[in-house]
Design an enzyme around this catalytic site. Structure first.
Site, PDB file in Angstrom:
ATOM      1  N   LYS A  93     -21.107  -2.929   7.003  1.00  0.00           N
ATOM      2  CA  LYS A  93     -20.996  -1.587   7.667  1.00  0.00           C
ATOM      3  C   LYS A  93     -20.546  -0.718   6.659  1.00  0.00           C
ATOM      4  CE  LYS A  93     -18.551  -2.272  11.361  1.00  0.00           C
ATOM      5  NZ  LYS A  93     -17.881  -1.784  12.644  1.00  0.00           N
ATOM      6  N   ARG A 136     -16.193  -0.918  23.036  1.00  0.00           N
ATOM      7  CA  ARG A 136     -15.721  -2.375  22.744  1.00  0.00           C
ATOM      8  C   ARG A 136     -16.046  -3.106  24.002  1.00  0.00           C
ATOM      9  NH1 ARG A 136     -13.083  -3.689  17.991  1.00  0.00           N
ATOM     10  NH2 ARG A 136     -12.172  -2.109  16.851  1.00  0.00           N
ATOM     11  N   ARG A 172     -13.333 -13.772  -0.361  1.00  0.00           N
ATOM     12  CA  ARG A 172     -13.031 -12.537  -0.782  1.00  0.00           C
ATOM     13  C   ARG A 172     -11.462 -12.374  -1.403  1.00  0.00           C
ATOM     14  NH1 ARG A 172     -14.511  -7.846   3.886  1.00  0.00           N
ATOM     15  NH2 ARG A 172     -12.974  -8.931   4.613  1.00  0.00           N
ATOM     16  N   ARG A 231      -6.666 -11.135   2.069  1.00  0.00           N
ATOM     17  CA  ARG A 231      -6.052 -10.676   3.447  1.00  0.00           C
ATOM     18  C   ARG A 231      -5.760 -11.736   4.119  1.00  0.00           C
ATOM     19  NH1 ARG A 231     -10.367  -6.532   5.555  1.00  0.00           N
ATOM     20  NH2 ARG A 231      -9.131  -7.141   7.531  1.00  0.00           N
ATOM     21  N   ARG A 241     -11.940 -13.873  15.214  1.00  0.00           N
ATOM     22  CA  ARG A 241     -12.606 -12.471  14.981  1.00  0.00           C
ATOM     23  C   ARG A 241     -14.176 -12.249  15.727  1.00  0.00           C
ATOM     24  NH1 ARG A 241     -11.194 -10.710   9.460  1.00  0.00           N
ATOM     25  NH2 ARG A 241     -12.138  -8.473   9.862  1.00  0.00           N
TER      26      ARG A 241
END
Length: 267
Positions: free
Chosen positions: A53, A128, A167, A210, A221
């Site tokens: 995104k 959501r 990442r 992170r 998630r």
């Protein structure tokens, strides 16, 4: 003051049709407005973490000339600006409560009035739930508008796990690296990534991960994302405005599918 009949005559002349043909013209051109305004592009962009995104939303913004409205950013801006809705949100947050759907809808409604939204806007992070989607629909309906595009970026969970869990970032600059796809120069070929061998190319400073870029956190998630998103897509499917995009391919091909979805939007 121009009477309705004279206004209709002028409109008919401008369209090159008889006065009786204005209604037929309007019926065959759903984007027609007697006030000279084109429909705004009101889009909802969905995509799980790591779907791209952040890569493609700016491209949509540039092509369609519409901003991306993040509910989190708008909420903070409304609080900082001291708007009526912002004051309500601040009071709730300071008391430890959750901001209501009505307040979020109010913030979107205020933001949508800004000049940069004259061509429309992209909603990122909202709705959501189906209930939120229905409240959004009601708010837009009051202005004779509606969501006219829903784009969902789809990537298999296993691929997202590889993308996300590999990442590493340089905190100060925001530069991003990936163990497999974009490793730093400090990582020897075939070596396992560690705090010692993952360093920023430009500064040599240690990279970091992170806290939620772990397999366990990502699994939760993704479960939440799928549980929330699927019902919303089903809510909008009867409108014929939902486009699913295969985001598990090269960025150029992903953009090609997004561009095709944009071309279908009724404006």
């Amino acid at each position: 003051e121009i009477s309705p009949s004279i206004g209709m005559q002028r409109l008919a002349a401008a369209l090159g049709v008889g006065a009786a043909g204005v209604g037929a013209y309007a019926m065959s051109n759903p984007d027609f407005s007697p006030f000279g305004q084109k429909k705004r592009t009101i889009m909802i962009l969905f995509g799980p973490p790591g779907a791209g995104k952040g890569t493609h939303s700016p491209k949509i913004t540039a092509q369609e000339k519409i901003p991306s409205l993040s509910t989190g950013d708008m909420l903070r801006a409304a609080v900082a600006a001291g708007t009526d809705v912002g004051k309500q949100a601040k009071a709730i947050m300071e008391s430890g409560g959750l901001v209501t759907d009505e307040i979020v809808i109010g913030i979107i409604k205020d933001a949508a009035k800004a000049d940069d939204c004259k061509n429309g806007f992209i909603l990122d992070g909202f709705p959501r739930t189906v209930e939120q989607a229905k409240k959004l629909d009601e708010m837009l309906k009051a202005n004779k508008e509606k969501v006219n595009s829903v784009i969902a970026l789809e990537v298999p969970d296993a691929v997202l796990t590889e993308r996300i869990c590999g990442r590493w970032i340089h905190k100060e600059s925001g530069r991003s690296y990936h163990v497999k796809f974009a490793p730093p120069k400090s990582l020897p070929p075939g070596a396992k990534a560690t705090d010692k061998n993952m360093k920023d190319d430009e500064t040599g400073q240690p990279l970091m991960r992170r806290a939620d870029d772990t397999e366990e956190a990502l699994k939760k998630r993704l479960q939440g994302y799928h549980a929330q998103t699927v019902p919303i897509l089903k809510h909008y499917e009867p409108e014929g405005i939902v486009s699913t995009v295969n985001a598990n391919q090269s960025p150029d091909k992903v953009w090609g599918e997004i561009a095709a979805a944009l071309a279908k939007i009724s404006k």
